[in-house]
Write a protein that holds these residues in place. Structure first.
Motif, PDB file in Angstrom:
ATOM      1  N   MET A 173       0.637  -1.378  -0.005  1.00 24.03           N
ATOM      2  CA  MET A 173       0.009   0.011  -0.034  1.00 24.03           C
ATOM      3  C   MET A 173       0.900   1.351  -0.168  1.00 24.03           C
ATOM      4  SD  MET A 173      -2.608   1.090   2.942  1.00 24.03           S
ATOM      5  CE  MET A 173      -3.022  -0.575   3.017  1.00 24.03           C
ATOM      6  N   LEU A 174       0.366   2.424  -0.585  1.00 23.24           N
ATOM      7  CA  LEU A 174       1.207   3.345  -0.821  1.00 23.24           C
ATOM      8  C   LEU A 174       1.181   4.367   0.515  1.00 23.24           C
ATOM      9  CD1 LEU A 174       2.916   3.750  -3.315  1.00 23.24           C
ATOM     10  CD2 LEU A 174       0.986   5.279  -4.275  1.00 23.24           C
ATOM     11  N   HIS A 175      -0.230   4.626   0.799  1.00 17.58           N
ATOM     12  CA  HIS A 175      -0.217   5.565   1.940  1.00 17.58           C
ATOM     13  C   HIS A 175      -1.032   4.866   2.986  1.00 17.58           C
ATOM     14  CE1 HIS A 175       1.243   8.376  -0.898  1.00 17.58           C
ATOM     15  NE2 HIS A 175       0.329   8.481  -1.656  1.00 17.58           N
ATOM     16  N   ALA A 176      -0.719   5.067   4.413  1.00 11.94           N
ATOM     17  CA  ALA A 176      -1.630   4.712   5.366  1.00 11.94           C
ATOM     18  C   ALA A 176      -2.879   5.685   5.502  1.00 11.94           C
ATOM     19  CB  ALA A 176      -0.880   4.818   6.573  1.00 11.94           C
ATOM     20  N   ILE A 177      -2.686   6.807   5.205  1.00 15.70           N
ATOM     21  CA  ILE A 177      -3.459   8.080   5.137  1.00 15.70           C
ATOM     22  C   ILE A 177      -3.270   9.029   3.923  1.00 15.70           C
ATOM     23  CG2 ILE A 177      -4.451  10.152   6.168  1.00 15.70           C
ATOM     24  CD1 ILE A 177      -3.800   8.790   8.998  1.00 15.70           C
ATOM     25  N   GLU A 178      -4.322   9.112   3.331  1.00 20.55           N
ATOM     26  CA  GLU A 178      -4.183  10.372   2.153  1.00 20.55           C
ATOM     27  C   GLU A 178      -5.326  11.279   2.359  1.00 20.55           C
ATOM     28  OE1 GLU A 178      -3.870   8.867  -1.585  1.00 20.55           O
ATOM     29  OE2 GLU A 178      -2.437  10.499  -2.325  1.00 20.55           O
ATOM     30  N   THR A 179      -5.189  12.412   2.370  1.00 19.92           N
ATOM     31  CA  THR A 179      -6.346  13.370   2.146  1.00 19.92           C
ATOM     32  C   THR A 179      -5.983  14.312   0.860  1.00 19.92           C
ATOM     33  OG1 THR A 179      -5.464  15.326   3.295  1.00 19.92           O
ATOM     34  CG2 THR A 179      -6.144  13.618   4.665  1.00 19.92           C
ATOM     35  N   MET A 180      -7.170  14.353   0.249  1.00 22.83           N
ATOM     36  CA  MET A 180      -7.173  15.281  -1.100  1.00 22.83           C
ATOM     37  C   MET A 180      -7.913  16.653  -0.762  1.00 22.83           C
ATOM     38  SD  MET A 180      -7.266  11.817  -3.104  1.00 22.83           S
ATOM     39  CE  MET A 180      -7.383  10.878  -1.357  1.00 22.83           C
ATOM     40  N   GLU A 181      -7.440  17.562  -0.733  1.00 25.75           N
ATOM     41  CA  GLU A 181      -8.115  18.899  -0.484  1.00 25.75           C
ATOM     42  C   GLU A 181      -9.183  18.874   0.404  1.00 25.75           C
ATOM     43  OE1 GLU A 181      -8.632  19.976  -4.531  1.00 25.75           O
ATOM     44  OE2 GLU A 181      -6.525  20.533  -4.598  1.00 25.75           O
ATOM     45  N   ILE A 182      -8.903  18.330   1.662  1.00 23.15           N
ATOM     46  CA  ILE A 182     -10.247  18.068   2.536  1.00 23.15           C
ATOM     47  C   ILE A 182     -10.425  19.237   3.436  1.00 23.15           C
ATOM     48  CG2 ILE A 182      -8.830  17.325   4.370  1.00 23.15           C
ATOM     49  CD1 ILE A 182     -10.870  15.042   4.905  1.00 23.15           C
ATOM     50  N   THR A 183     -11.514  19.659   3.435  1.00 21.43           N
ATOM     51  CA  THR A 183     -12.117  20.980   3.955  1.00 21.43           C
ATOM     52  C   THR A 183     -13.441  20.653   5.116  1.00 21.43           C
ATOM     53  OG1 THR A 183     -11.630  22.261   2.321  1.00 21.43           O
ATOM     54  CG2 THR A 183     -13.184  23.202   3.574  1.00 21.43           C
ATOM     55  N   LYS A 184     -13.234  21.192   6.420  1.00 19.91           N
ATOM     56  CA  LYS A 184     -14.522  21.472   7.078  1.00 19.91           C
ATOM     57  C   LYS A 184     -14.806  22.786   7.465  1.00 19.91           C
ATOM     58  CE  LYS A 184     -17.650  19.646   9.621  1.00 19.91           C
ATOM     59  NZ  LYS A 184     -18.685  18.620   9.014  1.00 19.91           N
ATOM     60  N   LYS A 185     -15.997  22.830   7.246  1.00 16.74           N
ATOM     61  CA  LYS A 185     -16.604  24.327   7.567  1.00 16.74           C
ATOM     62  C   LYS A 185     -17.676  23.995   8.695  1.00 16.74           C
ATOM     63  CE  LYS A 185     -15.947  26.740   3.336  1.00 16.74           C
ATOM     64  NZ  LYS A 185     -16.067  26.501   1.875  1.00 16.74           N
ATOM     65  N   PHE A 186     -17.629  24.996   9.783  1.00 11.66           N
ATOM     66  CA  PHE A 186     -18.703  25.047  10.711  1.00 11.66           C
ATOM     67  C   PHE A 186     -19.339  26.308  10.683  1.00 11.66           C
ATOM     68  CE2 PHE A 186     -15.690  22.116  13.109  1.00 11.66           C
ATOM     69  CZ  PHE A 186     -16.578  20.812  13.073  1.00 11.66           C
ATOM     70  N   GLU A 187     -20.437  26.458  10.247  1.00 11.01           N
ATOM     71  CA  GLU A 187     -21.199  27.501  10.073  1.00 11.01           C
ATOM     72  C   GLU A 187     -20.354  28.704   9.344  1.00 11.01           C
ATOM     73  OE1 GLU A 187     -22.319  27.149  14.052  1.00 11.01           O
ATOM     74  OE2 GLU A 187     -23.149  25.352  13.014  1.00 11.01           O
ATOM     75  N   SER A 188     -19.683  29.534  10.040  1.00 12.90           N
ATOM     76  CA  SER A 188     -18.868  30.810   9.563  1.00 12.90           C
ATOM     77  C   SER A 188     -17.280  30.296   9.739  1.00 12.90           C
ATOM     78  CB  SER A 188     -19.042  31.862  10.370  1.00 12.90           C
ATOM     79  OG  SER A 188     -18.647  31.722  11.648  1.00 12.90           O
ATOM     80  N   ILE A 189     -17.117  29.443  10.504  1.00 13.37           N
ATOM     81  CA  ILE A 189     -15.724  28.866  10.647  1.00 13.37           C
ATOM     82  C   ILE A 189     -15.243  27.892   9.647  1.00 13.37           C
ATOM     83  CG2 ILE A 189     -13.905  28.172  12.318  1.00 13.37           C
ATOM     84  CD1 ILE A 189     -16.008  28.788  14.717  1.00 13.37           C
ATOM     85  N   THR A 190     -14.025  28.170   9.090  1.00 10.39           N
ATOM     86  CA  THR A 190     -13.407  26.993   8.410  1.00 10.39           C
ATOM     87  C   THR A 190     -12.133  26.341   9.564  1.00 10.39           C
ATOM     88  OG1 THR A 190     -13.961  28.449   6.179  1.00 10.39           O
ATOM     89  CG2 THR A 190     -12.122  26.469   6.253  1.00 10.39           C
ATOM     90  N   ALA A 191     -12.664  25.310   9.821  1.00  7.91           N
ATOM     91  CA  ALA A 191     -11.681  24.687  10.727  1.00  7.91           C
ATOM     92  C   ALA A 191     -10.479  24.149  10.184  1.00  7.91           C
ATOM     93  CB  ALA A 191     -12.414  23.665  11.633  1.00  7.91           C
TER      94      ALA A 191
END
Ligand SMILES: Nc1ncnc2c1ncn2[C@@H]1O[C@H](COP(=O)(O)OP(=O)(O)OP(=O)(O)O)[C@@H](O)[C@H]1O
Ligand SMILES: [Mg+2]
Lengths: 259, 332
Positions: B1-19
């Motif tokens: 396996m290449l990656h144990a973890i891979e994120t691709m442009e992951i984003t989380k917004k809470f109402e007004s906050i971009t966490a």
């Protein structure tokens, strides 16, 4: 494949049940407290009722009339508590440990329900025995066994309701609301403490739409051999209620969020 | 396996906050990966998405090859997690907590018994295993949670602030467990922290996260090297010699960065200790007399300062937070 899935479901239910039992076993003061209340009701309310109603109607008030109501009340309280305890699990963080596990949340909820209902039945049973020791006569052994079945089925219903409510509430303040606006009216509008045959019409509607009424009536039928509502109707209502609530509780719990 | 973890442009917004904002990182199997950032940087939010506790607003992520949204159950089977806040049931004993966990993860009786022994002895809790969690200290609870996270042999272990609010001795201990786990058992570990020394001491690679964005990502050494090397600080007898001496060092090519402040000269060089003699030689050649010399190795603090223009946190915050932790523990 099917067997493995079933096995896993059973494991999940059993694990959650086990946890409830471990906790219950450790909270002896809670057990004593929860059966003390109905016992006080039975003794003092019974004594009060029989001395005041005797003079009015001529025939003496039958204390045994209260026993099924008090058992019903204890089952209601402890199963609601069992469901609503999810609020505490959430506050103290343990809910996250459950929700992160690779298991079906529906079975988690079911396990919680079976655990809660076990504690509710233990308490109902203790009251049943204590009432018998005090001198209340039950009609038959079969009747008592049937009554235990009624405790189980109505307990499942109320715990499902508790789980559904708790899955929507995210603080312990909510708990007080549930107790005041749900549990108390359910008890007071159930005929646990008064005969339901001669009620004003407006109250009739409320009493007859209250699932606890049918649970208490069924208990009364099996323990004392008399009830106002036909036993087949009572049983039908509590079974439908139990399925509906456990379905609702399970579904709501599946979508519950923790942050 | 290449990656144990891979994120691709992951984003989380809470109402007004971009966490968490557009984070793309990958973690190799067997790696000990650190997320370093101040309070509110988005560390917990990122871990929550990776562990399927919350869904990303945008972007994708995989853990051990499984998509965190579409294959959440598979992800859950592959991970263990120690949350930032405690998630123990304090009415259970340590052993019961581990046993219930093992059951939830489908371990059979024999495996459970064995694993419980193993993980308890790893975190040195065997002798307190049958006491109620209620009677544990903060450090013991943390250790029990680490043990629990390991019960089911996870491929990837997430540790959200594993040593928050613990005393230095307990912290060192936990560092040892984490290292052992990673090296001996080969568990891929992602830990978040805002303790510089912790990240520096433990991690193979560190992502510095601030306001939900990754501002730097590399090995601790490389991150520090990026600052150009060590800093040599010279204190002069006559401050008026400062600029003359600075010019000499710059012309000579000894150092890349030379600056002055409050009568002191700061020289950034690689291999500081080997450069000091030469630097002093140049000074005495020019007839400048030096009162004191000191050498400072760059820390991750300097790295953080360099990338964000702020120090990661001040002392006061540490204290406030420790109090908060105690209150949380008491409340139970
Ligand atoms: N459920 C939520 N609702 C609204 N805002 C949230 C929620 N969870 C986190 N946030 C916000 O997202 C940002 C990142 O929070 P997060 O908990 O991920 O930070 P952190 O890096 O873990 O901080 P700390 O070091 O304090 O644990 C913060 O501004 C926080 O207020
Ligand atoms: Mg956090």
């Amino acid at each position: 494949m099917v067997k493995a899935t079933l096995n896993r479901a059973f494991q999940t239910v059993y694990t959650m049940w086990l946890r409830e039992m471990l906790r219950f076993w450790r909270s002896k003061s809670r057990i004593i407290g929860s059966i003390a209340t109905p016992i006080f009701f039975l003794i003092f309310l019974g004594a009060g009722f029989s001395s005041s109603f005797q003079t009015e109607s001529g025939s003496p008030f039958d204390v045994s009339y209260l026993a099924p109501g008090l058992i019903g009340m204890a089952v209601l309280f402890s199963s609601m508590m069992g469901g609503v305890s999810i609020i505490w699990d959430r506050e103290f963080g343990f809910l996250k440990e459950i929700l992160i596990a690779p298991v079906s949340r529906f079975y988690v909820a079911l396990g919680k329900a079976v655990g809660g209902v076990t504690t509710a039945m233990i308490q109902g049973l203790l009251i049943l025995i204590i009432a018998w020791l005090i001198g209340i006569k039950y009609i038959s052994i079969i009747g008592v066994i049937a009554a235990i079945g009624v405790m189980f089925v109505s307990g499942i219903g109320f715990i499902g309701l508790g789980i559904a409510v708790a899955s929507k509430i995210d603080s312990h303040e909510g708990f007080q609301m549930v107790m005041s606006f749900l549990t108390m009216p359910l008890v007071l509008l159930s005929g646990a403490f008064f005969p339901i045959s001669k009620l004003p019409a407006w109250m009739n509607v409320l009493v007859y739409s209250n699932p606890l009424t049918y649970g208490v009536e069924a208990l009364r039928y099996f323990l004392l051999g008399k009830s106002v509502i036909p036993i087949s109707l009572s049983i039908a209502v509590i079974i439908v209620f139990a399925f509906a609530m456990i379905g609702l509780g399970g579904k709501t719990f599946e979508n519950t969020k923790v942050t | 396996m290449l990656h144990a973890i891979e994120t691709m442009e992951i984003t989380k917004k809470f109402e007004s906050i971009t966490a968490v904002n557009n984070v793309s990182i990958s973690v190799k199997p067997g790696e000990l990966f650190g997320l370093l950032g101040p309070n509110g940087a988005g560390k917990t939010t990122l871990i929550s998405m990776l562990s399927t506790m919350i869904e990303p607003t945008e972007g994708r992520a995989t853990v051990w090859g499984f998509d965190v949204e579409r294959e959440a159950p598979r992800v859950r089977e592959s991970i263990g997690i120690v949350f930032q806040d405690t998630t123990l049931d304090d009415r259970l004993t340590g052993r019961e907590s581990l046993d219930l966990h093992g059951r939830l993860y489908g371990l059979d009786t024999k495996t459970r018994k064995m694993r419980i022994q193993d993980v308890l002895s790893l975190v040195e809790l065997s002798d307190r295993a049958d006491a109620l969690v209620k009677t544990y200290s903060g450090g013991m609870m943390r250790r029990l949670e680490i043990a629990r996270g390991l019960m089911h042999h996870p491929r990837v272990l997430f540790l959200d602030e594993p040593t928050l609010g613990l005393d230095p001795q307990t912290r060192l201990h936990i560092w040892e467990y984490i290292k052992t786990l990673n090296k001996a058992e080969g568990v891929t570990i992602v830990l978040t922290t805002h303790y510089m020394e912790e990240a520096d001491h433990l991690c193979d690679r560190i992502a510095i996260i601030d306001h939900g964005e990754i501002v730097a990502l590399d090995t601790p050494e490389a991150l520090k090297d990026m600052l150009g090397g060590d800093v040599i600080i010279l204190e002069l007898e006559k401050p008026e010699d400062k600029s003359r001496l600075c010019e000499i060092y710059k012309k000579n090519g000894t150092a890349k960065i030379v600056s002055e402040k409050n009568g002191e000269i700061f020289i950034t060089v690689k291999n500081g200790e080997h450069q000091i003699p030469h630097i002093l030689y140049l000074a005495s050649n020019a007839g400048v007399s030096i009162l004191a010399v000191s050498l400072r190795k760059p820390t991750l603090d300097d790295v953080f300062l360099h990338h964000t223009g702020r120090a990661i946190r001040d002392r006061a915050a540490t204290e406030v937070e420790q109090v908060g932790y105690k209150i949380r523990a008491r409340r139970k």
